[in-house]
Write an enzyme that holds these catalytic residues in place. Structure first.
Site, PDB file in Angstrom:
ATOM      1  N   ASP A  29      43.302  38.303  37.486  1.00 30.74           N
ATOM      2  CA  ASP A  29      42.487  37.952  38.651  1.00 30.74           C
ATOM      3  C   ASP A  29      42.617  36.455  38.914  1.00 30.74           C
ATOM      4  O   ASP A  29      42.604  35.639  37.994  1.00 30.74           O
ATOM      5  CB  ASP A  29      41.025  38.336  38.408  1.00 30.74           C
ATOM      6  CG  ASP A  29      40.215  38.345  39.688  1.00 30.74           C
ATOM      7  OD1 ASP A  29      39.781  39.434  40.108  1.00 30.74           O
ATOM      8  OD2 ASP A  29      40.007  37.261  40.286  1.00 30.74           O
ATOM      9  N   ILE A  30      42.756  36.095  40.179  1.00 28.14           N
ATOM     10  CA  ILE A  30      42.964  34.699  40.574  1.00 28.14           C
ATOM     11  C   ILE A  30      41.707  33.853  40.352  1.00 28.14           C
ATOM     12  O   ILE A  30      41.782  32.627  40.259  1.00 28.14           O
ATOM     13  CB  ILE A  30      43.421  34.654  42.056  1.00 28.14           C
ATOM     14  CG1 ILE A  30      44.237  33.412  42.350  1.00 28.14           C
ATOM     15  CG2 ILE A  30      42.264  34.807  43.020  1.00 28.14           C
ATOM     16  CD1 ILE A  30      44.958  33.469  43.687  1.00 28.14           C
ATOM     17  N   ASN A  86      34.219  48.087  42.385  1.00 28.88           N
ATOM     18  CA  ASN A  86      33.271  47.837  43.462  1.00 28.88           C
ATOM     19  C   ASN A  86      33.661  48.667  44.677  1.00 28.88           C
ATOM     20  O   ASN A  86      34.854  48.792  44.985  1.00 28.88           O
ATOM     21  CB  ASN A  86      33.290  46.348  43.835  1.00 28.88           C
ATOM     22  CG  ASN A  86      32.835  45.467  42.675  1.00 28.88           C
ATOM     23  OD1 ASN A  86      31.953  45.852  41.904  1.00 28.88           O
ATOM     24  ND2 ASN A  86      33.437  44.302  42.537  1.00 28.88           N
ATOM     25  N   VAL A  95      38.538  43.327  48.544  1.00 31.68           N
ATOM     26  CA  VAL A  95      39.919  43.738  48.811  1.00 31.68           C
ATOM     27  C   VAL A  95      39.934  45.260  48.908  1.00 31.68           C
ATOM     28  O   VAL A  95      39.539  45.949  47.961  1.00 31.68           O
ATOM     29  CB  VAL A  95      40.887  43.248  47.712  1.00 31.68           C
ATOM     30  CG1 VAL A  95      42.305  43.730  48.008  1.00 31.68           C
ATOM     31  CG2 VAL A  95      40.858  41.726  47.590  1.00 31.68           C
ATOM     32  N   HIS A  99      40.742  48.932  42.946  1.00 33.15           N
ATOM     33  CA  HIS A  99      41.150  48.185  41.753  1.00 33.15           C
ATOM     34  C   HIS A  99      40.059  48.269  40.717  1.00 33.15           C
ATOM     35  O   HIS A  99      38.875  48.303  41.045  1.00 33.15           O
ATOM     36  CB  HIS A  99      41.446  46.720  42.094  1.00 33.15           C
ATOM     37  CG  HIS A  99      40.395  46.071  42.939  1.00 33.15           C
ATOM     38  ND1 HIS A  99      40.329  46.262  44.301  1.00 33.15           N
ATOM     39  CD2 HIS A  99      39.362  45.260  42.624  1.00 33.15           C
ATOM     40  CE1 HIS A  99      39.302  45.586  44.791  1.00 33.15           C
ATOM     41  NE2 HIS A  99      38.684  44.974  43.793  1.00 33.15           N
ATOM     42  N   MET A 100      40.490  48.292  39.472  1.00 34.04           N
ATOM     43  CA  MET A 100      39.564  48.265  38.355  1.00 34.04           C
ATOM     44  C   MET A 100      39.605  46.872  37.757  1.00 34.04           C
ATOM     45  O   MET A 100      40.672  46.360  37.429  1.00 34.04           O
ATOM     46  CB  MET A 100      39.986  49.319  37.334  1.00 34.04           C
ATOM     47  CG  MET A 100      39.047  49.443  36.159  1.00 34.04           C
ATOM     48  SD  MET A 100      39.504  50.868  35.153  1.00 34.04           S
ATOM     49  CE  MET A 100      38.833  52.200  36.135  1.00 34.04           C
ATOM     50  N   HIS A 101      38.433  46.242  37.637  1.00 34.06           N
ATOM     51  CA  HIS A 101      38.336  44.957  36.949  1.00 34.06           C
ATOM     52  C   HIS A 101      38.199  45.245  35.454  1.00 34.06           C
ATOM     53  O   HIS A 101      37.296  45.989  35.055  1.00 34.06           O
ATOM     54  CB  HIS A 101      37.079  44.197  37.375  1.00 34.06           C
ATOM     55  CG  HIS A 101      37.025  43.803  38.820  1.00 34.06           C
ATOM     56  ND1 HIS A 101      37.302  42.525  39.241  1.00 34.06           N
ATOM     57  CD2 HIS A 101      36.704  44.510  39.937  1.00 34.06           C
ATOM     58  CE1 HIS A 101      37.150  42.457  40.562  1.00 34.06           C
ATOM     59  NE2 HIS A 101      36.785  43.651  41.001  1.00 34.06           N
TER      60      HIS A 101
HETATM   61  P1  AMP Z   1      36.514  42.977  44.639  1.00 29.58           P
HETATM   62  O1  AMP Z   1      35.520  41.917  45.047  1.00 29.58           O
HETATM   63  O2  AMP Z   1      35.973  43.982  43.675  1.00 29.58           O
HETATM   64  O3  AMP Z   1      37.163  43.597  45.851  1.00 29.58           O
HETATM   65  O4  AMP Z   1      37.622  42.217  43.818  1.00 29.58           O
HETATM   66  C1  AMP Z   1      38.694  41.547  44.405  1.00 29.58           C
HETATM   67  C2  AMP Z   1      39.226  40.621  43.354  1.00 29.58           C
HETATM   68  O5  AMP Z   1      40.523  40.225  43.738  1.00 29.58           O
HETATM   69  C3  AMP Z   1      38.404  39.348  43.162  1.00 29.58           C
HETATM   70  O6  AMP Z   1      37.955  39.274  41.813  1.00 29.58           O
HETATM   71  C4  AMP Z   1      39.386  38.225  43.518  1.00 29.58           C
HETATM   72  O7  AMP Z   1      39.237  37.092  42.697  1.00 29.58           O
HETATM   73  C5  AMP Z   1      40.731  38.916  43.304  1.00 29.58           C
HETATM   74  N1  AMP Z   1      41.841  38.386  44.082  1.00 29.58           N
HETATM   75  C6  AMP Z   1      41.860  38.079  45.405  1.00 29.58           C
HETATM   76  N2  AMP Z   1      43.074  37.656  45.780  1.00 29.58           N
HETATM   77  C7  AMP Z   1      43.855  37.694  44.657  1.00 29.58           C
HETATM   78  C8  AMP Z   1      45.222  37.372  44.383  1.00 29.58           C
HETATM   79  N3  AMP Z   1      46.046  36.916  45.337  1.00 29.58           N
HETATM   80  N4  AMP Z   1      45.669  37.515  43.116  1.00 29.58           N
HETATM   81  C9  AMP Z   1      44.854  37.956  42.151  1.00 29.58           C
HETATM   82  N5  AMP Z   1      43.564  38.292  42.350  1.00 29.58           N
HETATM   83  C10 AMP Z   1      43.066  38.156  43.578  1.00 29.58           C
END
Ligand code: AMP
Ligand code: ZN
Length: 113
Positions: A29-30, A86, A95, A99-101
């Site tokens: 994660d960025i 989420n 996003v 995706h799974m964190h």
């Molecule tokens: P969510 O809020 O559950 O949709 O999580 C989206 C996640 O994507 C967040 O934790 C962001 O920090 C992460 N994110 C957004 N853009 C990027 C990227 N280019 N590379 C890696 N992670 C990202």
């Protein structure tokens, strides 16, 4: 399609990829919220958890299985970790490609804020 994570899958946008197979991609994660914070995504575009169909069930299992394997690999499986998905605005989704964190390396509290 204008999807950030599809672009990462197609290598149109760089990411710090930590795992890949035929069905799944995982990258750091960025904006990490824990010492390890990995996003695990299906290569198939699915916008939200609400869009999962019966045909996708094995794929969702793969996300979970990949999370557990990465946790073991990183050495925090036994001490514990958190996985989060989420869904939509109130769930904190930003996003719209599921995706799974996977977060590990620190203690998490519950209930989450
Ligand atoms: P969510 O809020 O559950 O949709 O999580 C989206 C996640 O994507 C967040 O934790 C962001 O920090 C992460 N994110 C957004 N853009 C990027 C990227 N280019 N590379 C890696 N992670 C990202
Ligand atoms: Zn996508």
């Amino acid at each position: 399609m204008d999807c950030l994570f599809c672009k990462i899958i197609k290598r149109e946008i760089p990411a710090d990829i930590v795992y890949e197979d035929e069905h799944v991609l995982a990258f750091n994660d960025i904006n990490p919220q824990a010492p390890t914070h990995i996003l695990i995504i299906p290569k198939q575009h699915i916008a939200t958890l609400n869009d999962i169909e019966e045909a996708d069930l094995a794929l969702i299992g793969r996300l979970q299985y990949t999370a557990a394997r990465l946790a073991k690999e990183r050495g925090f499986a036994e001490e514990g970790y958190r996985v989060v998905m989420n869904c939509n605005d109130q769930g904190g989704q930003t996003v719209y490609h599921i995706h799974m964190h996977l977060m590990g390396g620190r203690r998490f509290t519950w209930p989450a804020g």
